[in-house]
Design a protein around this motif. Structure first.
Motif, PDB file in Angstrom:
ATOM      1  N   PRO A 257      15.102  23.290 -59.065  1.00 55.26           N
ATOM      2  CA  PRO A 257      14.170  22.231 -59.478  1.00 55.26           C
ATOM      3  C   PRO A 257      13.229  21.763 -58.379  1.00 55.26           C
ATOM      4  CG  PRO A 257      16.411  21.375 -59.233  1.00 55.26           C
ATOM      5  CD  PRO A 257      16.513  22.870 -59.159  1.00 55.26           C
ATOM      6  N   GLU A 258      13.549  22.035 -57.131  1.00 54.42           N
ATOM      7  CA  GLU A 258      12.668  21.621 -56.042  1.00 54.42           C
ATOM      8  C   GLU A 258      11.330  22.362 -56.066  1.00 54.42           C
ATOM      9  OE1 GLU A 258      16.847  20.797 -55.112  1.00 54.42           O
ATOM     10  OE2 GLU A 258      15.799  22.621 -55.727  1.00 54.42           O
ATOM     11  N   LEU A 259      11.294  23.556 -56.660  1.00 52.81           N
ATOM     12  CA  LEU A 259      10.047  24.324 -56.684  1.00 52.81           C
ATOM     13  C   LEU A 259       9.005  23.730 -57.625  1.00 52.81           C
ATOM     14  CD1 LEU A 259      11.248  28.032 -56.455  1.00 52.81           C
ATOM     15  CD2 LEU A 259      10.332  26.572 -54.665  1.00 52.81           C
ATOM     16  N   PRO A 260       9.324  23.493 -58.904  1.00 53.55           N
ATOM     17  CA  PRO A 260       8.296  22.883 -59.759  1.00 53.55           C
ATOM     18  C   PRO A 260       7.873  21.509 -59.269  1.00 53.55           C
ATOM     19  CG  PRO A 260      10.422  23.026 -60.913  1.00 53.55           C
ATOM     20  CD  PRO A 260      10.525  23.866 -59.677  1.00 53.55           C
ATOM     21  N   ALA A 261       8.733  20.832 -58.516  1.00 50.90           N
ATOM     22  CA  ALA A 261       8.366  19.510 -57.982  1.00 50.90           C
ATOM     23  C   ALA A 261       7.210  19.609 -56.995  1.00 50.90           C
ATOM     24  CB  ALA A 261       9.570  18.866 -57.306  1.00 50.90           C
ATOM     25  N   LEU A 262       6.959  20.790 -56.435  1.00 49.29           N
ATOM     26  CA  LEU A 262       5.888  20.970 -55.460  1.00 49.29           C
ATOM     27  C   LEU A 262       4.505  21.043 -56.103  1.00 49.29           C
ATOM     28  CD1 LEU A 262       7.472  23.713 -53.140  1.00 49.29           C
ATOM     29  CD2 LEU A 262       7.323  21.258 -52.693  1.00 49.29           C
ATOM     30  N   ARG A 263       4.441  21.278 -57.400  1.00 52.29           N
ATOM     31  CA  ARG A 263       3.138  21.529 -58.027  1.00 52.29           C
ATOM     32  C   ARG A 263       2.202  20.334 -57.990  1.00 52.29           C
ATOM     33  NH1 ARG A 263       4.753  24.102 -63.716  1.00 52.29           N
ATOM     34  NH2 ARG A 263       6.249  22.373 -63.587  1.00 52.29           N
ATOM     35  N   MET A 264       2.756  19.126 -57.917  1.00 55.20           N
ATOM     36  CA  MET A 264       1.918  17.925 -57.940  1.00 55.20           C
ATOM     37  C   MET A 264       1.560  17.428 -56.548  1.00 55.20           C
ATOM     38  SD  MET A 264       1.516  17.502 -61.135  1.00 55.20           S
ATOM     39  CE  MET A 264       0.739  15.900 -61.151  1.00 55.20           C
ATOM     40  N   ILE A 310       9.832  22.125 -49.164  1.00 54.55           N
ATOM     41  CA  ILE A 310      10.419  21.362 -50.267  1.00 54.55           C
ATOM     42  C   ILE A 310      10.737  19.922 -49.882  1.00 54.55           C
ATOM     43  CG2 ILE A 310      11.374  23.369 -51.453  1.00 54.55           C
ATOM     44  CD1 ILE A 310      14.113  22.649 -50.344  1.00 54.55           C
ATOM     45  N   GLY A 311      10.585  19.584 -48.614  1.00 55.91           N
ATOM     46  CA  GLY A 311      10.758  18.193 -48.205  1.00 55.91           C
ATOM     47  C   GLY A 311       9.511  17.357 -48.411  1.00 55.91           C
ATOM     48  N   LYS A 335      17.490  19.566 -45.049  1.00 63.07           N
ATOM     49  CA  LYS A 335      18.652  18.962 -45.705  1.00 63.07           C
ATOM     50  C   LYS A 335      18.663  19.274 -47.200  1.00 63.07           C
ATOM     51  CE  LYS A 335      19.001  15.123 -42.413  1.00 63.07           C
ATOM     52  NZ  LYS A 335      18.881  13.653 -42.230  1.00 63.07           N
ATOM     53  N   ILE A 336      17.490  19.214 -47.822  1.00 67.33           N
ATOM     54  CA  ILE A 336      17.409  19.523 -49.262  1.00 67.33           C
ATOM     55  C   ILE A 336      17.766  20.980 -49.511  1.00 67.33           C
ATOM     56  CG2 ILE A 336      15.843  19.708 -51.232  1.00 67.33           C
ATOM     57  CD1 ILE A 336      14.301  17.330 -50.067  1.00 67.33           C
ATOM     58  N   ALA A 337      17.252  21.874 -48.664  1.00 63.75           N
ATOM     59  CA  ALA A 337      17.553  23.299 -48.811  1.00 63.75           C
ATOM     60  C   ALA A 337      19.043  23.552 -48.657  1.00 63.75           C
ATOM     61  CB  ALA A 337      16.760  24.110 -47.788  1.00 63.75           C
ATOM     62  N   ARG A 338      19.646  22.919 -47.675  1.00 64.00           N
ATOM     63  CA  ARG A 338      21.090  23.097 -47.463  1.00 64.00           C
ATOM     64  C   ARG A 338      21.866  22.651 -48.698  1.00 64.00           C
ATOM     65  NH1 ARG A 338      24.576  23.910 -43.435  1.00 64.00           N
ATOM     66  NH2 ARG A 338      22.879  23.993 -41.900  1.00 64.00           N
TER      67      ARG A 338
END
Length: 496
Positions: A257-264, A310-311, A335-338
């Motif tokens: 879910p972190e990937l689609p969060a990057l679109r904005m 992703i941060g 931290k998010i990636a981990r």
């Protein structure tokens, strides 16, 4: 223009007699003679045997198939009876799924009984049932390009769902309704992205729609199987295409879910319409840099490239003038990636290395125009450790500016940094940087026993080594004694 759906599969499945003959000739010519030999063995025993799935597909794509997967109407126990005297070795690791493995000389075969398998609504494991029909067995397979078989020993092509036509069109379709296929085995949703990335194929419109609609079914699949599929996707020639498919269909919302969060999130340099697009470009550029650094398909580098920003959503702040900043996003992103990679149960080494690369990926930007002293260069190498080569590739890949002059300047600056690293490596063996005194010498000089104080002293001397280069035993001892005095550690009285 969207690719047509799977409704016309039956029309595409019809082959002329000439096409069948040509297919049989091609299959025979590009398959080991041992396959036909095995087919004759089964025919003599009164059973069917067919080369199936990937090996058939690969013959039409690139010639000789790397794998030899076969299917039969014989149940596993019967397969063992038929091949007992013929095979040099057999094994039954997959017998609960209807699969027998065997070796003949230097060739490995897997023979699976015709089957149909489906997931219970709340189960993580498929329920295997044996079948009696080759066509029915093909119908339960994931995509039409994998739902072809060659009957043995004749090599007659069996293609009831238009797999050969799909190969020519470069499109992924399912033998039946995609909703039924994904309900039976939800992992096929991710497999669609992998095949699209691996083969450069388009996914049929109805298959894409079903991927999004059925994504929640992935919850019944174990994290290990999902991770295995994602890893295979990341190691394809164009993983960015598969990743983008997962994001566009909404599947990524379930698994990453972190990937689609990057679109904005607009990036701070305003070079791209969003951070998501930037991340895909960095992934592509990192892959293109792998040969330069002798890395080959590298899962750690590719994951770090995909996830390096992703941060940013969590650290986004607005600045005067409408600019956007993402302060310390590399630390937060690590931290998010981990957390995400741990939830997916990636190996610990992969988790540690990817997280560390994300944490370090901005370090170079403090280099400016090359104004780091030798101490800073040593620290850069020391902090990267065995990840230095990957950090080189990631740092270079992260430059996606469209300003050719700026891109050239950044590349030249990094060239200079790499050159300095090599000079220092030759002078000081950077890869083996250690304090001038080892633990034993520290304990002897300060009269300490093994414990935290020894480590603290060792780290102090390491910092001096990084800052000033080699000190030599005499100066290092003096520095150690001065440090001990400041710390209130009394050295032992000199021997008389």
């Amino acid at each position: 223009m969207p690719v047509s759906d799977s409704t016309s599969v039956a029309q595409k499945a019809t082959l002329t007699a000439d096409q069948r003959r040509a297919a049989a000739v091609l299959l025979r010519a590009n398959t080991s003679p041992t396959v036909a030999e095995l087919g004759e063995l089964f025919a003599a025993a009164g059973h069917e045997l067919a080369l199936v799935g990937g090996p058939v597909r690969d013959v039409f794509l690139r010639g000789t198939p790397p794998d030899l997967d076969l299917t039969t109407d014989a149940v596993p126990e019967r397969v063992l009876e038929i091949t007992k005297a013929w095979a040099d070795k057999t094994w039954t690791v997959g017998i609960e799924f209807g699969t027998i493995g065997l070796r003949k000389r230097n060739e490995i075969f897997e023979i699976t009984t015709y089957r149909s398998e489906a997931y219970d609504r709340n189960s993580r494991k498929p329920e295997v049932k044996y079948g009696t029909s080759l066509v029915a067995d093909l119908e339960r397979r994931d995509f039409t390009i994998n739902a072809m078989a060659a009957r043995l020993p004749s090599f007659e092509l069996v293609d009831p769902f238009g797999g050969l036509a799909a190969l020519k069109e470069k499109v992924l379709r399912t033998p039946g309704r995609p909703e039924d296929s994904f309900s039976d085995d939800p992992l096929r949703i991710l497999r669609a992205a992998r095949f699209a990335a691996r083969l450069g194929f388009t996914v049929a419109a109805d298959v894409q729609a079903a991927m999004g609609e059925m994504a929640s079914r992935l919850s019944i699949v174990s994290a290990e199987r999902i991770t295995d599929e994602l890893s295979k996707l990341m190691l394809t020639a164009t993983p960015e295409a598969g990743i983008d498919l997962l994001v566009r269909t909404g599947v990524a919302q379930t698994v990453l879910p972190e990937l689609p969060a990057l679109r904005m999130e607009v990036d701070e340099h305003h070079r791209h319409k969003d951070v998501y697009t930037h991340s895909l470009i960095v992934l592509r550029q990192a892959i293109d840099l792998e040969p330069r650094y002798g890395l080959g398909p590298d899962l750690v580098l590719r994951l770090a490239a995909l996830l390096h920003d992703i941060g940013k959503p969590a650290t986004r702040s607005l600045l005067p003038g409408g600019k956007v900043a993402f302060h310390h996003h590399e630390v937060v992103g690590a931290k998010i990636a981990r957390k995400r990679l741990t939830a997916l149960r990636f190996p610990n080494e992969v988790i540690d290395n990817v997280s560390r690369l994300i944490e370090l990926h901005l370090r170079f930007h403090g280099y400016g125009d090359g104004d780091w002293n030798d101490s800073a260069v040593r620290r850069y190498v020391r902090d990267a450790g065995p990840l230095l080569t990957r950090l080189h590739a990631l740092t270079r890949a992260d430059c996606t500016t469209r300003n050719a002059r700026k891109a050239a300047r950044l590349a030249a600056t990094y060239d200079a940094l790499e050159a300095r690293i090599e000079v220092l490596r030759e002078q000081e063996e950077l890869d083996k940087i250690r304090p001038d005194l080892d633990g034993g010498e520290i304990m002897r000089i300060l009269g300490l026993k093994p414990g935290p104080l020894v480590g603290k002293a060792w780290n102090y001397l390491l910092e001096l080594r990084l800052e000033h280069g080699e000190l030599g035993t005499e100066r290092a001892t003096a520095e150690l004694l001065a440090w001990a005095e400041r710390e209130g550690i009394a050295p032992p009285a000199p021997e008389r």
